[in-house]
Structure formats: C-alpha cells, structure tokens
Motif scaffolding. Structure first.
Motif, PDB file in Angstrom:
ATOM      1  N   UNK A 149       0.787  -1.228   0.000  1.00 12.73           N
ATOM      2  CA  UNK A 149       0.000   0.000   0.000  1.00 12.73           C
ATOM      3  C   UNK A 149       0.820   1.281   0.000  1.00 12.73           C
ATOM      4  N   UNK A 150       1.903   1.307   0.753  1.00 15.13           N
ATOM      5  CA  UNK A 150       2.621   2.555   0.972  1.00 15.13           C
ATOM      6  C   UNK A 150       3.809   2.756   0.045  1.00 15.13           C
ATOM      7  N   UNK A 151       3.979   1.870  -0.933  1.00 19.04           N
ATOM      8  CA  UNK A 151       5.029   2.091  -1.920  1.00 19.04           C
ATOM      9  C   UNK A 151       4.761   3.386  -2.675  1.00 19.04           C
ATOM     10  N   UNK A 152       5.766   4.246  -2.713  1.00 18.69           N
ATOM     11  CA  UNK A 152       5.600   5.526  -3.377  1.00 18.69           C
ATOM     12  C   UNK A 152       5.175   6.646  -2.457  1.00 18.69           C
ATOM     13  N   UNK A 153       4.929   6.323  -1.195  1.00 23.08           N
ATOM     14  CA  UNK A 153       4.472   7.335  -0.245  1.00 23.08           C
ATOM     15  C   UNK A 153       5.438   7.525   0.914  1.00 23.08           C
ATOM     16  N   UNK A 195       5.731   6.369  -8.313  1.00 18.09           N
ATOM     17  CA  UNK A 195       5.522   5.912  -9.687  1.00 18.09           C
ATOM     18  C   UNK A 195       4.051   6.040 -10.036  1.00 18.09           C
ATOM     19  N   UNK A 196       3.762   6.032 -11.332  1.00 15.35           N
ATOM     20  CA  UNK A 196       2.376   6.178 -11.777  1.00 15.35           C
ATOM     21  C   UNK A 196       1.575   4.896 -11.587  1.00 15.35           C
ATOM     22  N   UNK A 197       2.215   3.751 -11.817  1.00 12.14           N
ATOM     23  CA  UNK A 197       1.516   2.480 -11.723  1.00 12.14           C
ATOM     24  C   UNK A 197       1.887   1.707 -10.478  1.00 12.14           C
ATOM     25  N   UNK A 198       1.423   0.482 -10.371  1.00  8.46           N
ATOM     26  CA  UNK A 198       1.684  -0.337  -9.189  1.00  8.46           C
ATOM     27  C   UNK A 198       3.141  -0.780  -9.091  1.00  8.46           C
ATOM     28  N   UNK A 199       3.564  -1.084  -7.873  1.00  8.82           N
ATOM     29  CA  UNK A 199       4.939  -1.518  -7.625  1.00  8.82           C
ATOM     30  C   UNK A 199       5.002  -3.043  -7.671  1.00  8.82           C
TER      31      UNK A 199
END
Length: 232
Positions: free
Chosen positions: A150-154, A161-165
C-alpha cells in the motif's frame, strides 16, 4: 478456511471516500456499505474500509472479510497509527486491521509490535502496509499476519511511480512467509494479472472501482472542457 485463505486469488475492493475531499458525497457509512455490497455482488472476495463507522456498516452488509483501518492525524504515520485506534477498528467488526508497517516513527512513540499485540488480543488479524521489502520482513517479525504494498511511493524509502509496484510484490513474496496483498495504483485487468504472476495472494483496488469522483476527474481531464484540470 481461514480469513486470509478466503482472499487467495481474489480481488479485494477498497471502499473509501477520497481522503483529501472532505465534501465527497460518498462520505457516508450507509453509502459505503451499499458500494461494498455491490462490489461483493460483482465478485470481490473482501472489502477494505476506513474508520469504525464505515467498518461496522460494511460488516453488517457483506458476508466477506472486512479489512479495517483508521486514518488519523497529520503525521507521516497515519494509517491506524496507535494500538488504541487499531482496537477500535477491531471492535467495529474488522476481521483484519490494516496498520502502517513502515519503519517511520509513530506519533505515540510506540512500535509496530505493540499494535500487533493489541489487535491480536482483540481477536483480529494484522495487515501491515509497507513500502519496502525490509519493512515487510520487519513487520512479519513483529507479528503481522500479512503484508501489503500500500505505501510504496508514499515514503522516502520508496520511489513514486504512476503504476503499481510489481517489483515490491515479487520481492515480498520471495522474502516473507505470509500472504502478500498487492495494493496501490492498480487500475486494470492487466495489472491485476501481473500482480498475481509476481506472487500476490490477493489484489486490492480502490478508487478505480469505488470512487465516482476520482474516476470522473480522470476521464473529464481528457475532454476539451476538462483540459488542464487535475485528473488524479
């Protein structure tokens, strides 16, 4: 079959109003319960929801596991940041309580293991929302029953990133012995398939399914009338 086992290979739908829109017309427990019921009718194997009121309303409306959380405060750690809030979510009927599982300081100075112990004592399971593989490993050591991306990118430790990790999904699946839920910016059937190929136990989708406000913003931004407006 256990709660987490029942999620295997399925879609969990997150039913939450936009956090930065206090006037979102969807911000109502009854409305969110109806949205959740529709998602379950469409095949969702679980529901993720924010706050005791929404959790209680949704738990009464659906027959699938409810993953509850409590977004609170303005500190970096705001997803169920304390044991007390986590217990409130469990008491409202959540089968699983989602908590911030990152290594960032908590507003009360306590550690993840304290929240895990409180939730387990309340009879619920713990889903740790993380942003890196190292955080996922540490969360499992602290007693988390499952982890989510959930917190990838935050966080400062994870790139935006724009899409999912999908790399994080694969890394966690290889590193931890508990279910890995793929969550964060999933918007298409292709991305869902890629998450399962990477080792996801289940995939969580939110705004792309349940927020008319978010969906319409994205679509209207592509129109001449909406050009230049933010399409989140």
């Amino acid at each position: 079959m256990g709660i987490l086992d029942s999620l295997a290979g399925g879609l969990v739908v997150s039913c939450q109003p936009l956090p930065d829109e206090p006037n979102d017309p969807m911000r109502d427990p009854y409305v969110q319960a109806r949205v959740a019921a529709a998602a379950v009718a469409g095949g969702a194997v679980g529901i993720r929801a924010n706050g005791p009121a929404d959790v209680a309303a949704i738990r009464a409306a659906v027959g699938v596991p409810v993953i509850g959380l409590y977004k609170h405060g303005h500190a970096e750690v705001f997803i169920t940041p304390t044991p007390e809030l986590a217990v409130q979510v469990a008491a409202a009927g959540a089968h699983v309580v989602a908590v911030d599982g990152t290594d960032r300081p908590r507003p009360d100075g306590r550690v993840l293991a304290d929240t895990v112990a409180a939730v387990h004592a309340a009879g619920a399971l713990v889903l740790a929302d993380v942003s890196t593989v190292a955080e996922g490993v540490a969360a499992v050591r602290a007693g988390a029953d499952a982890v989510a991306t959930t917190l990838s990118g935050y966080t400062a430790a994870s790139p935006r990133r724009d899409g999912p990790d999908l790399e994080l999904v694969a890394g966690l699946a290889a590193a931890v012995p508990v279910p890995v839920l793929a969550e964060g910016r999933y918007r298409s059937t292709d991305e869902i398939g890629r998450a399962f190929a990477a080792g996801a136990h289940a995939v969580v989708m939110g705004n792309a399914v349940t927020s008319p406000l978010w969906i319409t913003r994205r679509l209207s931004a592509a129109t001449p009338a909406g050009a230049g407006r933010p399409g989140r």
